[in-house]
Every structure is written in structure tokens, then in C-alpha cells.
Design a protein around this motif. Structure first.
Motif, PDB file in Angstrom:
ATOM      1  N   HIS A 616     -76.925   8.338  -8.785  1.00 47.27           N
ATOM      2  CA  HIS A 616     -76.379   9.335  -7.880  1.00 47.27           C
ATOM      3  C   HIS A 616     -75.628  10.398  -8.686  1.00 47.27           C
ATOM      4  CE1 HIS A 616     -77.285   7.360  -4.052  1.00 47.27           C
ATOM      5  NE2 HIS A 616     -77.092   6.223  -4.686  1.00 47.27           N
ATOM      6  N   ARG A 618     -73.119  12.496  -8.150  1.00 40.24           N
ATOM      7  CA  ARG A 618     -71.661  12.624  -8.154  1.00 40.24           C
ATOM      8  C   ARG A 618     -70.966  11.313  -8.526  1.00 40.24           C
ATOM      9  NH1 ARG A 618     -69.637  17.335  -6.723  1.00 40.24           N
ATOM     10  NH2 ARG A 618     -70.910  18.806  -5.531  1.00 40.24           N
ATOM     11  N   SER A 619     -71.407  10.203  -7.960  1.00 40.97           N
ATOM     12  CA  SER A 619     -70.703   8.952  -8.210  1.00 40.97           C
ATOM     13  C   SER A 619     -71.198   8.235  -9.455  1.00 40.97           C
ATOM     14  CB  SER A 619     -70.868   8.022  -7.009  1.00 40.97           C
ATOM     15  OG  SER A 619     -72.225   7.605  -6.883  1.00 40.97           O
ATOM     16  N   GLY A 620     -72.431   8.496  -9.875  1.00 43.78           N
ATOM     17  CA  GLY A 620     -72.988   7.794 -11.010  1.00 43.78           C
ATOM     18  C   GLY A 620     -73.531   6.422 -10.673  1.00 43.78           C
ATOM     19  N   ARG A 621     -73.407   5.969  -9.423  1.00 46.02           N
ATOM     20  CA  ARG A 621     -73.936   4.669  -9.033  1.00 46.02           C
ATOM     21  C   ARG A 621     -75.462   4.652  -9.160  1.00 46.02           C
ATOM     22  NH1 ARG A 621     -74.008   3.815  -4.267  1.00 46.02           N
ATOM     23  NH2 ARG A 621     -73.358   5.829  -3.418  1.00 46.02           N
ATOM     24  N   TYR A 623     -79.092   4.488  -8.251  1.00 48.56           N
ATOM     25  CA  TYR A 623     -79.880   4.768  -7.054  1.00 48.56           C
ATOM     26  C   TYR A 623     -81.165   3.943  -7.049  1.00 48.56           C
ATOM     27  CZ  TYR A 623     -83.192   7.401  -4.171  1.00 48.56           C
ATOM     28  OH  TYR A 623     -84.136   7.767  -3.260  1.00 48.56           O
ATOM     29  N   ASP A 821     -79.056  15.243  -5.142  1.00 55.88           N
ATOM     30  CA  ASP A 821     -78.660  13.881  -4.795  1.00 55.88           C
ATOM     31  C   ASP A 821     -78.691  12.916  -5.967  1.00 55.88           C
ATOM     32  OD1 ASP A 821     -80.579  14.707  -2.029  1.00 55.88           O
ATOM     33  OD2 ASP A 821     -78.416  14.413  -1.911  1.00 55.88           O
ATOM     34  N   PRO A 846     -70.253   4.309 -15.265  1.00 59.32           N
ATOM     35  CA  PRO A 846     -70.383   5.745 -14.955  1.00 59.32           C
ATOM     36  C   PRO A 846     -69.199   6.573 -15.448  1.00 59.32           C
ATOM     37  CG  PRO A 846     -70.956   4.400 -13.057  1.00 59.32           C
ATOM     38  CD  PRO A 846     -70.376   3.468 -14.067  1.00 59.32           C
ATOM     39  N   GLU A 847     -68.006   5.965 -15.415  1.00 56.67           N
ATOM     40  CA  GLU A 847     -66.826   6.737 -15.802  1.00 56.67           C
ATOM     41  C   GLU A 847     -66.870   7.161 -17.269  1.00 56.67           C
ATOM     42  OE1 GLU A 847     -65.923   2.302 -15.753  1.00 56.67           O
ATOM     43  OE2 GLU A 847     -66.854   3.789 -14.423  1.00 56.67           O
ATOM     44  N   LEU A 851     -68.283  10.552 -14.821  1.00 54.29           N
ATOM     45  CA  LEU A 851     -68.644  10.561 -13.408  1.00 54.29           C
ATOM     46  C   LEU A 851     -67.573   9.881 -12.581  1.00 54.29           C
ATOM     47  CD1 LEU A 851     -72.416   9.656 -13.791  1.00 54.29           C
ATOM     48  CD2 LEU A 851     -71.429  11.902 -13.436  1.00 54.29           C
TER      49      LEU A 851
END
Length: 851
Positions: A616, A618-621, A623, A821, A846-847, A851
């Protein structure tokens, strides 16, 4: 002091009444006024001498004077007590003609054994005026078409008007005591805006904002919300008044115009823009099907835009003639005015189309002409209704808002076509020229074909001598003759270009034998003598052939090599054909070896799937992952996917690879689910050949049942090639897979020449922006504009947009700002084997990427 009795109650008489702040009037048994205090004088604006001894009717409004004595007499004679002992509000007329509202209390009194009456009058004009204001305000609030809600200091609803209930679909009982945010929070509502509304009210400021809210039915609506606080005497918030206006329709019209203009400015084709307009209107008004037609040079309508209108009807309606006896679209086209068909079932103009139209649930239609700025009727905008009523005002508003968009799109398209004809087409032959060929070579190289793509360059032998001897006019006639001969020789799938003064280039596809056969046919046809005036001259041509990608991996190299081969044929005496490389036989042999090795690799399960993460933006999760085929042969070593996939498609082995990939990917997903590895989706690429196999949906269904994975954990990626190949069949198969719950993704969006129109017509839920658009994303404004338009258009069609080829932070940041997205690329990870992917996922943070 003397005492009198009023209704048997002792009172202090005249002196006390004189001092009363109320107007006091005493009346004897004859209805004559016997007492009139100073307060009464002020109230009636007269002196007591003017009324003393006179009948009390002089104080009664003229409208009541005729009945006043009868009322008193009925009371005195024991009749129904209508006025005595009661208090009521009456309008009183003064001596100067002005009026006021008073509260009148009339009591019976006994004085000296005689019956009389005492009237107490209080001026209530201000109270009546205030009550009227309140009544009018209440009427306004109750009857206004804007929703009104009154909140307590804690922002809980304590009152809503009827328009509020109509707007949101909730009754007063359902919302009283609820927080307003519960209604204004839709799926996409900005909670920050709601917080700003609350904070603004707390800080004693009014606030107006447009926000997406939620209707009781579950659908989202757009409202303009104005919130104003009401303060008590101590300056604290006593209530908050919220006025809400439904702007859903205007918001739709504004967004339709904005997004369509953006689509036009992004240089999309006319059909893509028209499809986009139709789809947006149908999303807003579900009961209609929309189609846009252009008037052709043969005075027939041609459909250039549609959404859900069935292909059977498109074929039926397409090319219908215009005229007064045609269905409403043809009438609007010939008259330039709106035409309606309110009852297709009985309208004789629909006799040739009625059965099919009614079978698809269409009962009425309205056609609106599209008139350009030069007053020419260019086309028709037709709305077909699934109900027995004509499309309503909302539909007509949408059509009216779209007409000028259609005008802009059509005029832009016609201008581009005119410029294209001038700059990209040869005026003598009408063929595309060398400029057009250079600009379109990349697209032609991606075009699906029957085999290898080849360029055949045809150069006329000794044309300069013919031109010098007979003149340029004769030379032009000869070139036109040759172009017509070549048109008759080539197939419908081939492309013919005038690439030079005496030179033509044919883009064709097939095996080497096809190029040899085509060249031989051309040489034979051009051997026939040509007649120039009275002279018959013999012709010949030299041909050069270059094959993609062996003789060039890009269009420029391929063109140069085809010309080199043609010049080699000329140098060898002309009238013959030369291939660019004498090693073509060796290359063909190498291809056969590769195809045989690939067949063994498939049979022995030597291919492997690698998985590239998708995250994703924005969140980096995570997908999902894309499954990619990889092959390392014991003898040939690592073979690139581009190489072995091409061979697989040519030799028919791609179907086996596709089914193998589906099975391995689903088995891997099942393993991840069992082991608690949270991979939401695995995507698998399929080719056009898979969608020629009608058993594909059954294969996928059995595979899902066998592996036990949920259908929504699998996404199948298709390319524009897939859609071009048997479009209607592809639509049916994709729809079947989507109904099973399997995701469908449009891969490599933007690299084809009709991708958006196909995208809008397919039930896909995901769109992938090709990695080629990442080149120049940071530095080239036009690239950013195209990517932005792609993201907006994909999301407006309800799709998840995935950007491929993201390699560094600046690209990620730009795509996140565009609200893309999902991202995929080497910035996150290269494709990995399943075991290495598991390690990557376990260590992924992600951080650490910001992100």
C-alpha cells in the motif's frame, strides 16, 4: 369604606380600579359604560368623557358590534356562557382607527342589587407579534427544503426538520440523542473536517464545508453543512444550528466535468473519453443505459461511446440511418432537436429493433443532438431507460452537462485527425508516411500477431530515371499504381506505409516462409509492364526483410536494417529480396532448440515461481504478491522470461505454463494460510490463449476447491492483447471469474492504443500502470500528468490502481501524493523464491522505508 360584590367576592372598588395598570371597564345591565380608568384611556387613546354612559359597543371592533349585545343578553338571560368568566385574546380597534391585540377577561358583578360586568383588558400586541414570528420561523424551518438539525452543547441531536429526514432517510425518533458525526461519516468521509466543524463551533465561529455523508440506505451523498453556535446570556454555547443542503447532483456534475476534461487533456482517444462519460452517468443514474453516436459521412450513426448497453444492441443500433422515420436517435440527428420515444413497444419507428430492445429491458429513450460550435450536428447523446417512464430531470441535467464535453472531445478529435492527415499521411496515396511509422513502431511491435513481426521494405528500381524521363506527374501516377497493387496483396492484419519517395514498408507477422511468400508475390505483381502515356515500361522492385527482435529490438534499428537489406537487394541487381542477416536459418534453429527445452522443462516441472511484493502506497502494508515464472535450464542457463514466454506463445506451450502457474501459486497461497503468513492476494498472469479456452473458469473453480483458498485471495492479470482477441468472449469469461469472487487486473495499462475503452467495458477490479511510465516521472511533467489521469480514471471506475516499476523514494512519494493505491518494484524487493519471500516478509518494516 363602602364594599361592593363582584361574583360574591369582596373587592375595593373604584379607587383601586383607577390605579390598576390594567385597563378596567365597568358596564351596567344596559351595556352602558359606567367606569373607564386611566389605563383604558391610554389603551384606547381617548378620554373617559368620550365613552362614559355610552353603549359598550363603541369599544368593540366594528366587526363584532352587531353581535355584542346579543352575546351579553344571552348570558344575562341564562344562555350559554360564551364570554363571561373566560379569558381570551381579541383584536381591539382604537378610536383613531388603529388596532391592537388584547387579553380580555370579563366578569359578572352585582352592585347595589343590580347585575353588571367588569372587563379587564391587557395589551398583548408584543406577545402576539412574538408568537407570530415564532410561528413563521417554525413554518420556515418545517417547510424549507434544506435539512435543519439543532444540537445540544455536546453535539447531540435534539431536533430535525422534515427536510433533514428526507435528506438522510432517518426519522426524528431514530436520530434524537445521536451525535451528528454518526450521520456525516460515510466510508470516505474526512474525519478531520468533522473535527473542524466541532472545533469551529466551540470557538464561536460559523463554519461551512462540503462533506460526504451517509444515507440510511447505505449510499453516500454529498452535503454542504453550515454550523452556527447559539449562545446563552453568559456566553456559553446553548445550542448549535446545522443547516444541510444536498449537493450530490451538483457534485456529480462538477466531478463529471472535471474528470472528463482531465481525460481529454491527457490525450485519450475519442472512444475512451465517450465511454468514460457514459459509464459515469450510468453509475449516477442506474436506471439508464447511455450511448453516444457520431454521424458518419454516409449519414448513418456510429457508436463511439457506451457503458452497459449490450453488444447485441450496439451492433443493431450501429450504422442506423438518420431521418424522420428512424428511432429517436436518427430523428435527433436529422432535426437537431431532442427526440423522444416514450413507448418503444408501440412506436412504429422501432419495428426493426423493437424485439431485441425490449428483450434487454429498454422501454423508453431520449436522444439529444450534439451540436458543434459551427452549428453542425455531429452526433447524438441517447439515454435508454429500463423503466416505463422517460429518463428523468437528473438524467437530462447530466446529459446537458455532458454535451459541451462531447463537443470539446469531438472537435479536439477532428482537429487531431486533420493535423494527423497533414503530417502523418501521404497526400498522394493516402497511406501513413515515414513520420507516422517512426512514431508508431513501438505500438506495432507490441501488437499481437501470428508469429514473428517483420518489416518488408519495397524500393522501386530505377524510379529516378523514370521520373526524369517522363516527369513528376507520371512518377506520381506510377507511385499511386504501385500503392494500389500493394494494398491488394497484403492482408487485413498488415500495415502498409509510404516510407520514402519511391519506397514502401509493410509491417507483417508470421514465420520466415510467410515473408518469402509475400516477397515473391510482390515481385511477381510488380513485374507487369506499366503504361505511361503511349509508352509501356517494365518495372521491378527490390525488397529487404528485417525480423523482430533478431534484426533489431527497437523500431528504429529494425527500420534501418530492413532498408539495409533492401539496398543490398538493389546492389545485387534489383528485382529480388534479401533478408537482413544470412544467419536467420541458424536463429530459427536456435528457436526450435529453445522450444524443445521449454517443453521438457514444463513436463519435468523445472520452472519456478518467484513472488514480488506489492505494498500500500501510504501505509506500506503488504497488499499482495505477483507470481512470475522463472527458468534456468541445465544447458542453456538462465533464460529470460521475455525470451521463453515469446517462444511459449508461438509454440502453444503458454497454456500449459499458465495453468502450471495458477496451480503452484494457489498451492503456495494455501501453504501461507496454513502457516499464518498473512499474504492477502497472489496475482498470476494469463495470456490471450487462455481466454480462448472455455474451460478456464471450471479449471480455476476446481483449483480453488482443491487447494481450499478463498477466491478473493487470487487475482488473474490480463493484458490489452487478451481483450483485443475475441473481446466478447473475453468479457464473458472475465465476468464468470469475477462472479466466482476471483479478482481481475488489467496489466500494463497505458501501453496499448485502446486500453481505456476496453478497461471500462471489462469487470476488472484492479488496474496496473506499466513500469515504462516510471521513467521520467520525477522530471517530465507530461509523464506525471498521464500517470495522474490514469490513477484518477481507474479510481473513478472503482478500481485499485497498482503502479509497477517503483525503484526509489521520490517515485514512491509522487505516487502517494497522487493517491495511487498500491506500489510494486525494486524499491521494496525484487521477485523472490517462496522461501526467500517468507524471510523478507518476516523482516519487512515499512517504517524503515519512511512509510
Amino acid at each position: 369604606m363602602p364594599r361592593d360584590v363582584i361574583d360574591n367576592t369582596p373587592i375595593t372598588v373604584l379607587p383601586a380600579l383607577e390605579q390598576s395598570i390594567l385597563a378596567v371597564v365597568l358596564i351596567d345591565e344596559k351595556n352602558d359604560i359606567t367606569f373607564f380608568n386611566s389605563a383604558a384611556e391610554k389603551l384606547w387613546r381617548c378620554a373617559r368623557e368620550d365613552v362614559m354612559g355610552r353603549n359598550v359597543s363603541v369599544l368593540v371592533p366594528r366587526a363584532l358590534r352587531s353581535t355584542h349585545d346579543d352575546l351579553i343578553r344571552q348570558n344575562r338571560d341564562g344562555g350559554v356562557n360564551r364570554i363571561v368568566g373566560t379569558s381570551r385574546d381579541v383584536e381591539v380597534e382604537r378610536f383613531d382607527g388603529t388596532t391592537f391585540w388584547a387579553n380580555l377577561s370579563l366578569s359578572r358583578i352585582a352592585v347595589g342589587g343590580k347585575v353588571g360586568y367588569m372587563a379587564l383588558i391587557r395589551d398583548i400586541s408584543r406577545e402576539v407579534a412574538d408568537r407570530e414570528k415564532i410561528r413563521m420561523l417554525s413554518l420556515v424551518v418545517r417547510e424549507t427544503d434544506r435539512g435543519v438539525a439543532i444540537l445540544d452543547p455536546s453535539f447531540r441531536i435534539i431536533y430535525v426538520n422534515r427536510a433533514f429526514s428526507d435528506l438522510f432517510g432517518f426519522t426524528f425518533e431514530q436520530v434524537v440523542g445521536q451525535g451528528l458525526s454518526a450521520l456525516l461519516t460515510g466510508d470516505a468521509a474526512d474525519i478531520g473536517i468533522l473535527n473542524a466543524l466541532h472545533e469551529s463551533a466551540r470557538n464561536a465561529r460559523g463554519f461551512t464545508v462540503e462533506i460526504r455523508a451517509r444515507h440510511a440506505s447505505g449510499r453516500d451523498i454529498w452535503v454542504s453543512a453550515t454550523m452556527n453556535p447559539v449562545f446563552d446570556a453568559d456566553g456559553g454555547i446553548e445550542n448549535i444550528v446545522v443547516v444541510l443542503t444536498d449537493i450530490t447532483e451538483q457534485y456529480f456534475l462538477d466531478s463529471l466535468q472535471r474528470d472528463t476534461l482531465e481525460a481529454i487533456s491527457s490525450d485519450l482517444g475519442l472512444n475512451e473519453v465517450m465511454d468514460f462519460i457514459c459509464r459515469r452517468i450510468e453509475q449516477h443514474i442506474p436506471d439508464v443505459m447511455v450511448a453516444i453516436y457520431l454521424i458518419g459521412s454516409d449519414d448513418r450513426l456510429k457508436c463511439v461511446g457506451r457503458a452497459s448497453l449490450p453488444s447485441e444492441l450496439v451492433e443493431l443500433y450501429d450504422a442506423q440511418p438518420i431521418g424522420p422515420d428512424a428511432p429517436c436517435s436518427g430523428v435527433a440527428a436529422i432535426t437537431g432537436t431532442v427526440a423522444q420515444s416514450p413507448a418503444i413497444a408501440t412506436d412504429p419507428r422501432w419495428r426493426n429493433m423493437r424485439d431485441a430492445t425490449l428483450r434487454h429491458g429498454i422501454h423508453t429513450a431520449v436522444a439529444t443532438p450534439i451540436i458543434l460550435r459551427n452549428s453542425r450536428v455531429a452526433g447524438v447523446f441517447t439515454c435508454y431507460s429500463r423503466t416505463a417512464s422517460l429518463p428523468g430531470p437528473a438524467c437530462q441535467k447530466a446529459v446537458n452537462a455532458s454535451l459541451h464535453l462531447c463537443t470539446v472531445a469531438i472537435e479536439r478529435h477532428e482537429a487531431k485527425e486533420h493535423i494527423s492527415r497533414l503530417s502523418d499521411f501521404d497526400m498522394l496515396t493516402g497511406l501513413p508516411n515515414s513520420r507516422w511509422l517512426r512514431q508508431n513502431m513501438a505500438r506495432l511491435l507490441r501488437r499481437p500477431g501470428r508469429g514473428n513481426l517483420m518489416l518488408v521494405t519495397v524500393g522501386m528500381d530505377n524510379f529516378k530515371h523514370i521520373n526524369d524521363l517522363f516527369g513528376h506527374t507520371a512518377g506520381d501516377e506510377l507511385i499511386a499504381r504501385v500503392s494500389n497493387q500493394l494494398r491488394e496483396i497484403i492482408s487485413l492484419d498488415d500495415t502498409l506505409v509510404r516510407s520514402g519517395g519511391d519506397q514502401f514498408t509493410i509491417v507483417t507477422a508470421g514465420e520466415q516462409q510467410h515473408a518469402s511468400t509475400l516477397s515473391a508475390t510482390i515481385l511477381h505483381q510488380l513485374e507487369a509492364p506499366a503504361q505511361i502515356g503511349d509508352v509501356r515500361i517494365g518495372l521491378s522492385a527490390s525488397l529487404g526483410v528485417a525480423v523482430y527482435p533478431e534484426n533489431g529490438e527497437d523500431g528504429g534499428t529494425l527500420l534501418k536494417n530492413a532498408e539495409s537489406a533492401m539496398f543490398q537487394a538493389k546492389a545485387s541487381g534489383g528485382g529480388r529480396c534479401c533478408f537482413f542477416s544470412q544467419s536467420m536459418n541458424q536463429q530459427a534453429s536456435d528457436r526450435l532448440i529453445l522450444a524443445a527445452a521449454l517443453r521438457d522443462a514444463i513436463a519435468n516441472n523445472d520452472l519456478r515461481l518467484f513472488y514480488q511484493p506489492q505494498v500500500h502506497a501510504r501505509s506500506g502494508r503488504l497488499y499482495g504478491v505477483e507470481a512470475l515464472s522463472r527458468w534456468t535450464d541445465p544447458k542453456l542457463g538462465f533464460v529470460s522470461p521475455e525470451r521463453f514466454i515469446t517462444v511459449a506463445e508461438e509454440t502453444g506451450q503458454i497454456e500449459a505454463i499458465g495453468k502450471w502457474s495458477l496451480r503452484v501459486a494457489c498451492e503456495q497461497m494455501a501453504e501461507w494460510i496454513r502457516d499464518g503468513v498473512d499474504v492477502p492476494i497472489v496475482s498470476v498472469n494469463l495470456s490471450a490463449l487462455h481466454f480462448r479456452d472455455e474451460t478456464l473458469p471450471d479449471f480455476v473453480r476446481d483449483l480453488l476447491r482443491e487447494t481450499g483458498i478463498p477466491p478473493n485471495r487470487l487475482t488473474i492479470e490480463i493484458t490489452e492483447t487478451t481483450m483485443i482477441d475475441s473481446y466478447e468472449r473475453t468479457i464473458h469469461m472475465v465476468q464468470t471469474l469475477r462472479e466466482m469472487g476471483v479478482g481481475m487486473s488489467m496489466d500494463d495499462f497505458g501501453t496499448g492504443f485502446s486500453s481505456l475503452s476496453n478497461l471500462a467495458g471489462l469487470p476488472v477490479n484492479e488496474m496496473k500502470i506499466d513500469r515504462s511510465f516510471m521513467v521520467g516521472l520525477e522530471s517530465i511533467e507530461k509523464v506525471r500528468a498521464v500517470v495522474m489521469a490514469s490513477v484518477r480514471i481507474g479510481q473513478s471506475l472503482g478500481m485499485t490502481v497498482v503502479a509497477e516499476g517503483v525503484e526509489h523514494e521520490q517515485q514512491r512519494r509522487l505516487l502517494a501524493e497522487m493517491d495511487c493505491d498500491v506500489l510494486q518494484g525494486y524499491m521494496f524487493s525484487k521477485p523472490l523464491p517462496a522461501d526467500q519471500f517468507r524471510d523478507w516478509f518476516a523482516a519487512y518494516r515499512p517504517e524503515e522505508l519512511g512509510l
